[in-house]
Design a protein around this motif. Structure first.
Motif, mmCIF file in Angstrom:
data_model
loop_
_atom_site.group_PDB
_atom_site.id
_atom_site.type_symbol
_atom_site.label_atom_id
_atom_site.label_comp_id
_atom_site.label_asym_id
_atom_site.label_seq_id
_atom_site.Cartn_x
_atom_site.Cartn_y
_atom_site.Cartn_z
ATOM 1 N N THR A 41 0.866 -1.176 0.000
ATOM 2 C CA THR A 41 0.000 0.000 0.000
ATOM 3 C C THR A 41 0.904 1.227 0.000
ATOM 4 N N VAL A 42 0.631 2.135 -0.928
ATOM 5 C CA VAL A 42 1.471 3.314 -1.119
ATOM 6 C C VAL A 42 0.575 4.513 -1.392
ATOM 7 N N PRO A 43 1.106 5.734 -1.323
ATOM 8 C CA PRO A 43 0.304 6.897 -1.712
ATOM 9 C C PRO A 43 -0.224 6.743 -3.133
ATOM 10 N N ALA A 44 -1.404 7.294 -3.374
ATOM 11 C CA ALA A 44 -2.061 7.117 -4.673
ATOM 12 C C ALA A 44 -1.156 7.512 -5.836
ATOM 13 N N SER A 45 -0.363 8.557 -5.646
ATOM 14 C CA SER A 45 0.501 9.039 -6.724
ATOM 15 C C SER A 45 1.610 8.053 -7.074
ATOM 16 N N ASP A 46 1.870 7.083 -6.197
ATOM 17 C CA ASP A 46 2.975 6.145 -6.410
ATOM 18 C C ASP A 46 2.528 4.755 -6.847
ATOM 19 N N VAL A 47 1.212 4.531 -6.944
ATOM 20 C CA VAL A 47 0.702 3.168 -7.171
ATOM 21 C C VAL A 47 1.227 2.584 -8.479
ATOM 22 N N LEU A 48 1.056 3.292 -9.572
ATOM 23 C CA LEU A 48 1.446 2.744 -10.864
ATOM 24 C C LEU A 48 2.949 2.519 -10.940
ATOM 25 N N GLU A 49 3.737 3.472 -10.470
ATOM 26 C CA GLU A 49 5.193 3.326 -10.518
ATOM 27 C C GLU A 49 5.645 2.133 -9.671
ATOM 28 N N GLU A 50 5.049 1.961 -8.498
ATOM 29 C CA GLU A 50 5.406 0.824 -7.647
ATOM 30 C C GLU A 50 5.079 -0.489 -8.346
ATOM 31 N N GLN A 107 7.561 -1.109 -11.181
ATOM 32 C CA GLN A 107 8.857 -1.544 -10.671
ATOM 33 C C GLN A 107 8.831 -3.015 -10.266
ATOM 34 N N LEU A 108 7.750 -3.435 -9.630
ATOM 35 C CA LEU A 108 7.614 -4.857 -9.288
ATOM 36 C C LEU A 108 7.577 -5.709 -10.554
ATOM 37 N N ALA A 109 6.825 -5.251 -11.554
ATOM 38 C CA ALA A 109 6.724 -6.005 -12.801
ATOM 39 C C ALA A 109 8.071 -6.092 -13.502
#
Length: 270
Positions: free
Chosen positions: A192-201, A204-206
């Motif tokens: 769980t991360v701030p909304a602004s970081d969801v896609l980037e996180e 990065q995992l992908a």
């Protein structure tokens, strides 16, 4: 996210596919309908995922939603149509079940970037991914039982595996909202991360997943998902039960009540 300028293909107007090196980003692209999982967007997502499955250059996938929501589940228009047209109902339910099997048997790992609310069928689609990244201030909710329905597309399989039978009963029967923080505690979300970081996180995992030895990843994922396969014997029963619920008078009454409340709320909103 490395890989230069992404190459982009529109698999369908309802779904956009971007290629970022060996990672495919699949975006539910009907923000005006909060990416509701109607027949059109379900078919588009299924077609996009099948095309990626057969592409040997894809080693990981990210699934997200365009706009403020990840997916608002079923919309009233689709639910009413499924109630009135049995053939259409069976077609939609079959597509959701096919999506379940395609997603769980992909040759590469998947990450859901839950950028906003995921409701009903939208929750199930997110949980079909191997890893889930959620915005801290968003939520999951499956309120279908309160509408006289249930999840015939896989949620009744996935929730008990990811959480516990007790937690699955609580949240699938009562349909209460599960915050990003609570979803992480229950095991429904990996990050769980701030909304602004969801896609980037999620990307990065992908990217990390796509860089791993593909055969080992594929076989490990297949063996891990054998736990899903064993429980998924109930999946046809789930679809049949959902279909039968559409024919009940209680579902008709509950749907009309909710539609009236939503219409009244929208009328008060300038």
């Amino acid at each position: 996210m490395s890989g230069g300028d992404p190459s982009r293909t529109d698999a369908h107007p309802a779904v956009v596919v971007d290629r970022l090196g060996s990672v495919a980003r699949v975006t539910l692209a009907r923000p005006e309908k909060a990416n509701a999982m109607d027949g059109e967007i379900t078919d588009a997502l299924l077609a996009a995922v099948v095309a990626l499955r057969d592409d040997p250059d894809v080693h990981a996938m990210v699934l997200t939603g365009q706009g403020a929501a990840f997916s608002a589940g079923g919309d009233f228009e689709t639910i009413r149509a499924m109630r009135e047209d049995r053939r259409m109902r069976e077609t939609v339910l079959a597509a959701h079940q096919e999506l379940f099997w395609v997603m769980t048997r992909l040759p590469f790992p998947t990450v859901a970037a839950v950028n906003g609310a995921a409701v009903g069928a939208g929750v199930t689609v997110a949980l079909l991914c191997d890893l889930v990244v959620m915005a801290e201030d968003t939520f999951l909710s499956d309120p279908r039982v309160s509408l006289g329905l249930l999840d015939g597309a896989g949620g009744l399989v996935l929730w008990p595996l990811l959480t516990s039978l007790s937690a699955a009963k609580e949240h699938l029967l009562l349909g209460d909202r599960v915050s990003g923080i609570e979803a992480h505690r229950l095991g429904l979300a990996n990050r769980t991360v701030p909304a602004s970081d969801v896609l980037e996180e999620a990307l990065q995992l992908a990217e990390r997943l796509s860089a791993l030895p593909p055969q080992a990843v594929r076989q490990a994922r297949q063996l891990l998902n054998s736990h899903i396969d064993r429980v998924a014997a109930i999946l046809p029963h789930c679809a049949r039960a959902e279909s039968e619920c559409f024919d009940t008078e209680e579902h008709r009454v509950l749907l009309e009540r909710l539609s009236a409340r939503v219409a009244a709320k929208n009328a008060r909103t300038p």
